[in-house]
Design a protein around this motif. Structure first.
Motif, short mmCIF file in Angstrom:
data_model
loop_
_atom_site.label_atom_id
_atom_site.label_comp_id
_atom_site.label_asym_id
_atom_site.label_seq_id
_atom_site.Cartn_x
_atom_site.Cartn_y
_atom_site.Cartn_z
N GLU A 1 0.84 -1.19 0.00
CA GLU A 1 0.00 0.00 0.00
C GLU A 1 0.88 1.24 0.00
O GLU A 1 2.00 1.23 0.50
CB GLU A 1 -0.91 0.00 1.22
N ARG B 1 -4.95 0.78 8.01
CA ARG B 1 -5.70 -0.09 8.92
C ARG B 1 -5.61 -1.55 8.48
O ARG B 1 -5.50 -2.46 9.31
CB ARG B 1 -7.16 0.36 8.98
N SER B 2 -5.63 -1.81 7.18
CA SER B 2 -5.57 -3.20 6.70
C SER B 2 -4.26 -3.87 7.10
O SER B 2 -4.23 -5.05 7.43
CB SER B 2 -5.74 -3.24 5.18
N ILE B 3 -3.16 -3.12 7.10
CA ILE B 3 -1.86 -3.66 7.51
C ILE B 3 -1.86 -3.93 9.01
O ILE B 3 -1.41 -4.98 9.47
CB ILE B 3 -0.71 -2.70 7.13
N LYS C 1 -4.40 -4.52 10.92
CA LYS C 1 -5.29 -5.65 11.20
C LYS C 1 -4.60 -6.96 10.84
O LYS C 1 -4.67 -7.94 11.59
CB LYS C 1 -6.59 -5.50 10.40
N LYS C 2 -3.92 -6.99 9.70
CA LYS C 2 -3.22 -8.19 9.25
C LYS C 2 -2.16 -8.62 10.27
O LYS C 2 -1.94 -9.81 10.49
CB LYS C 2 -2.56 -7.90 7.90
N LEU C 3 -1.50 -7.66 10.93
CA LEU C 3 -0.46 -7.95 11.91
C LEU C 3 -0.98 -8.08 13.33
O LEU C 3 -0.21 -8.40 14.25
CB LEU C 3 0.61 -6.85 11.85
N GLY C 4 -2.26 -7.81 13.53
CA GLY C 4 -2.84 -7.91 14.87
C GLY C 4 -2.42 -6.77 15.77
O GLY C 4 -2.35 -6.93 16.99
N GLU D 1 -3.02 -2.92 17.29
CA GLU D 1 -4.06 -1.92 17.50
C GLU D 1 -3.70 -1.02 18.66
O GLU D 1 -2.88 -1.39 19.50
CB GLU D 1 -5.42 -2.58 17.74
#
Length: 82
Positions: free
Chosen positions: A2, A16-18, A20-23, A25
């Motif tokens: 991205e 955010r997608s990255i 979320k993919k890595l867990g 937050e």
């Protein structure tokens, strides 16, 4: 992959997608490094609390580790058989 834009203050937002993919937050510490080919590497930093033990706390540990006389006698007999 991205595309992100580096801001005027040197800041960037990780999509955010990255995250979320890595867990990942929330508000977390990150380690930043570079590679020989110019890549920037980010890793989550592990932060562990450190307890500085007082003399009294060390005595508590020593007391809890102490063997009772019956256990010490059994151990002595067992070692004597070896």
């Amino acid at each position: 992959m991205e595309l992100v834009k580096l801001g005027k203050k040197g800041q960037l937002s990780i999509p955010r997608s990255i995250l979320k993919k890595l867990g990942l937050e929330g508000d977390i510490a990150m380690l930043v490094d570079t590679t020989g080919d110019g890549a920037i590497v980010l890793r989550p930093a592990a932060v562990y609390p450190v307890e500085i033990y007082s003399d009294e706390r060390i005595r508590e540990f020593d007391e809890s580790d102490r063997m009772d006389p019956a256990t010490a006698a059994r151990l002595a007999r067992t070692i004597g058989k070896i």
